[in-house]
Every structure is written in C-alpha cells, then in structure tokens.
Scaffold this motif. Sequence first.
Motif, PDB file in Angstrom:
ATOM      1  N   ILE A 368     -11.600  95.446 -75.326  1.00 28.71           N
ATOM      2  CA  ILE A 368     -12.577  94.362 -75.276  1.00 28.71           C
ATOM      3  C   ILE A 368     -11.873  93.011 -75.170  1.00 28.71           C
ATOM      4  O   ILE A 368     -12.312  92.109 -74.439  1.00 28.71           O
ATOM      5  CB  ILE A 368     -13.513  94.412 -76.502  1.00 28.71           C
ATOM      6  N   GLN A 369     -10.747  92.862 -75.876  1.00 27.41           N
ATOM      7  CA  GLN A 369      -9.993  91.600 -75.762  1.00 27.41           C
ATOM      8  C   GLN A 369      -9.514  91.401 -74.321  1.00 27.41           C
ATOM      9  O   GLN A 369      -9.553  90.275 -73.789  1.00 27.41           O
ATOM     10  CB  GLN A 369      -8.795  91.578 -76.715  1.00 27.41           C
ATOM     11  N   ALA A 374      -9.913  88.363 -69.280  1.00 27.76           N
ATOM     12  CA  ALA A 374     -10.134  88.349 -67.830  1.00 27.76           C
ATOM     13  C   ALA A 374     -11.402  87.576 -67.473  1.00 27.76           C
ATOM     14  O   ALA A 374     -11.426  86.810 -66.495  1.00 27.76           O
ATOM     15  CB  ALA A 374     -10.208  89.780 -67.305  1.00 27.76           C
ATOM     16  N   ARG A 375     -12.455  87.759 -68.263  1.00 23.82           N
ATOM     17  CA  ARG A 375     -13.711  87.046 -68.021  1.00 23.82           C
ATOM     18  C   ARG A 375     -13.517  85.536 -68.128  1.00 23.82           C
ATOM     19  O   ARG A 375     -14.017  84.768 -67.303  1.00 23.82           O
ATOM     20  CB  ARG A 375     -14.758  87.507 -69.035  1.00 23.82           C
ATOM     21  N   GLU A 376     -12.780  85.116 -69.155  1.00 31.34           N
ATOM     22  CA  GLU A 376     -12.556  83.683 -69.359  1.00 31.34           C
ATOM     23  C   GLU A 376     -11.670  83.101 -68.254  1.00 31.34           C
ATOM     24  O   GLU A 376     -11.857  81.958 -67.830  1.00 31.34           O
ATOM     25  CB  GLU A 376     -11.941  83.432 -70.734  1.00 31.34           C
ATOM     26  N   LEU A 377     -10.708  83.881 -67.790  1.00 30.71           N
ATOM     27  CA  LEU A 377      -9.880  83.430 -66.670  1.00 30.71           C
ATOM     28  C   LEU A 377     -10.724  83.252 -65.410  1.00 30.71           C
ATOM     29  O   LEU A 377     -10.555  82.286 -64.654  1.00 30.71           O
ATOM     30  CB  LEU A 377      -8.746  84.427 -66.420  1.00 30.71           C
ATOM     31  N   GLN A 382     -13.510  79.694 -61.526  1.00 26.23           N
ATOM     32  CA  GLN A 382     -14.743  79.286 -60.869  1.00 26.23           C
ATOM     33  C   GLN A 382     -15.055  77.820 -61.147  1.00 26.23           C
ATOM     34  O   GLN A 382     -15.523  77.079 -60.266  1.00 26.23           O
ATOM     35  CB  GLN A 382     -15.908  80.171 -61.315  1.00 26.23           C
ATOM     36  N   ALA A 383     -14.801  77.381 -62.380  1.00 25.54           N
ATOM     37  CA  ALA A 383     -15.026  75.986 -62.751  1.00 25.54           C
ATOM     38  C   ALA A 383     -14.140  75.051 -61.948  1.00 25.54           C
ATOM     39  O   ALA A 383     -14.557  73.966 -61.532  1.00 25.54           O
ATOM     40  CB  ALA A 383     -14.805  75.792 -64.245  1.00 25.54           C
TER      41      ALA A 383
END
Length: 386
Positions: A368-369, A374-377, A382-383
């Motif tokens: 999960i970590q 990966a999700r935060e990256l 995208q930002a």
Amino acid sequence: MAFDAEIRQALIEQVRRFVTEKCIPLENQVGETDEVPQEIVDEMKQLGLFGLAVPEEFGGLGLDMETECLVALELGRTSPAFRSVAGTNIGIGSQALVLFGTPAQKDKWLPGIAAGDLISSFALTEPGAGSDAGSLTTKAIRDGDHYVLNGTKRYITNANKADLFTVMARTAPDVKGPKGVSAFVVERNTPGVSVGQPEKKMGQQGAHVCDVIFEDARVPVENLIGKEGEGFKVAMSVLDKGRLHISAVATGMSERLIKEMVTYASERVQGGKPIIDHQLIQALLADSQAETYAARCMIMDAARRRDAGENVTILASSAKLFATEANGKVADRAVQVFGGAGYITDYGIERFYRDARIFRLYEGTSQIQQIIIARELKRAAQADQL
C-alpha cells in the motif's frame, strides 16, 4: 509545541531510563504471560506517555512530530508490546479528535485519553477491507439524532482494553469508494457494541487485537468527527502521522538489534577469534547499520517537514516502507549473527524476529505504501503539467 533542545533531551533521557530499567528486564515475562504488568502501565501514565501527541490544554505533552519520533525511537528499543499499551492513545486512537474534533468532543474525551484513564482504539480494518479503506462495509445510517451502526471490525489493537473507538463507517451506502465513509467516536459501553476474544498472534505478545462488532449500535449525531463523507480524509490524516511514529518504533528496534548483534559477535569465539572479526559477519553488521541510519534520517526529515506544515504523505509512506522493510532485514540478520542461539527463546532474538514482522503490515502494508508513493508522484507530475 516545539520543544527546545534542553527540554527535549531531558524527556528522551527519562524515557530511555524507563525502557532500560523497567521494560527490558520484563521482556521475557511479557512474552510468556501475554500481559504488560499494571505497575508498568501506571508508570507510563506518570511519564505522560499516553498523552504525547495530545495538546497541553487537554493535559497532554503536546509534542511536535520530531520529538514524538525521538520518543518512539526510544520505546522501540524494547518489546513493542510496551509501546502498544499507549500506542493507540498516542496515535490513531486520539488524532482524529485532535485534528478534526469539535471543541465539545475534545473537552469530553482528550483529557482522559492524555491521562491514560481512557484507552482509545482505531476501528478501520474489516474482514473484507484492510489496506483498501475505501471498500469498507460497516454502515452508519442516520435515524433522527443518532446513527445506527452495523458491521464488524477486525484486528483492532487494544480493543479489549478500549473505552472509546474511532470508527470508520459508511454513511452513504449507495456511494462506492471513500466518499461515502464517515468517522465517529463510539463509546465501548454503547448498547450493541461487543468485543471478541484477543487473537493468538505470531508475535508482539502483550499487545492484543480483537474483533469489534456493532449490532444496531445507536451513536449520537454529536459523535460524528468532522462532516459526513470526510471519514477517509480523517483516516488518511491520522495515518500520515501514525506511519512516521511506527517507522520510528521499528527503527528503534533495529538499533536495539544492532547493539545486541555487536555485543554477541564481540564475545562469541569461532575459529579462534571473536566472530565480529570475520568479514562476512562484519558485512551483516555494516548493512544493518547503514540501512538503519538511512531510515532514521528519513523519519526525522519527514517529521521536521510535517512540523513545518508541509504535506508529508509521500514522505511518510516512503519512510514507513523503507524503515519497516529495513527492520525486517535487520531482525533476520540478527538471527543469523546469533546462529543457533538466535533460534533459541532464551536469547530473545527470535522474539524480536517475530515481533518485527507486523511492522510491514499495519498502518498500511508495504505494498500500500508503494501504491501511495506512486500515486503521489503521478499527482505531482500532473500538477507540474497544468
């Protein structure tokens, strides 16, 4: 509050003496009896360990994240069952109230939590929903001035001692995923709330986990934490902090194991010389030290950034992933350095080996970590493109 260096050092030394003089001598006893003696619990209350992260205005110590991690490192140097006694009060059991509670909720419950007179637990995991909190099925249906809770929570730490539960439940059954989840404070004596027997576990004897069952349990509307549908935000905010705390505990254990390895390897003679003089043993020690040092640096950097107001979701998950995986490797190497003695109960190393295994599971598994990182990256990339 931010502690100045002198006060912080005095606190660390006080906790270190408690761990060295009171906890370490009782490690075998706790492992055999599956219970932390009441006199130790009472002393933990006197030291303020139940209220480390509760603001001073409610009777806690109000530590910043950096100081809390330094204390957790010290507590990690003994059997994790000792820390677990107060662990839910320090972290996941209290922080939803600290971060999102109303003034009335804080006044009602935080002083007791800080004093250790109330034990709080965090009820998120279910038989069919663990690391994927968005798939939980426990329901909380509004009925006048109450919510009616139905469902089962699993592997809830300190549930058999808890007076309060922070419960994640679905208030919008038709809304899939995390958006339909809300957070509640549920008192243990609420009709319809029952707690199962402590599970028999691989390790961490003295720290208990149980099922918590809700059967038409009526919870007052004023026990809602935050707003309806904010439960997932509450849980994730609590877990960011909890992940740094657990990383520090695991790293404290790694530091204890390195000390035990070095002591044993300096005394154990093989081939006419202490085994610490054999290069392959040196490699086991060196790798353990390097990884543990790296973990400590990651934890302290993330803690300081959190204290500075930064979003540390990716850093907390990175630290939790690295520190707990490193701890597992250090525990394995400790058994190897001790050889046959590492497999024998009398030396205590096999107990630490079993105790360490849970760190890669709770507060979110290593996998999960990885997903969170990966999700935060991806979000950051995208930002940058917008």
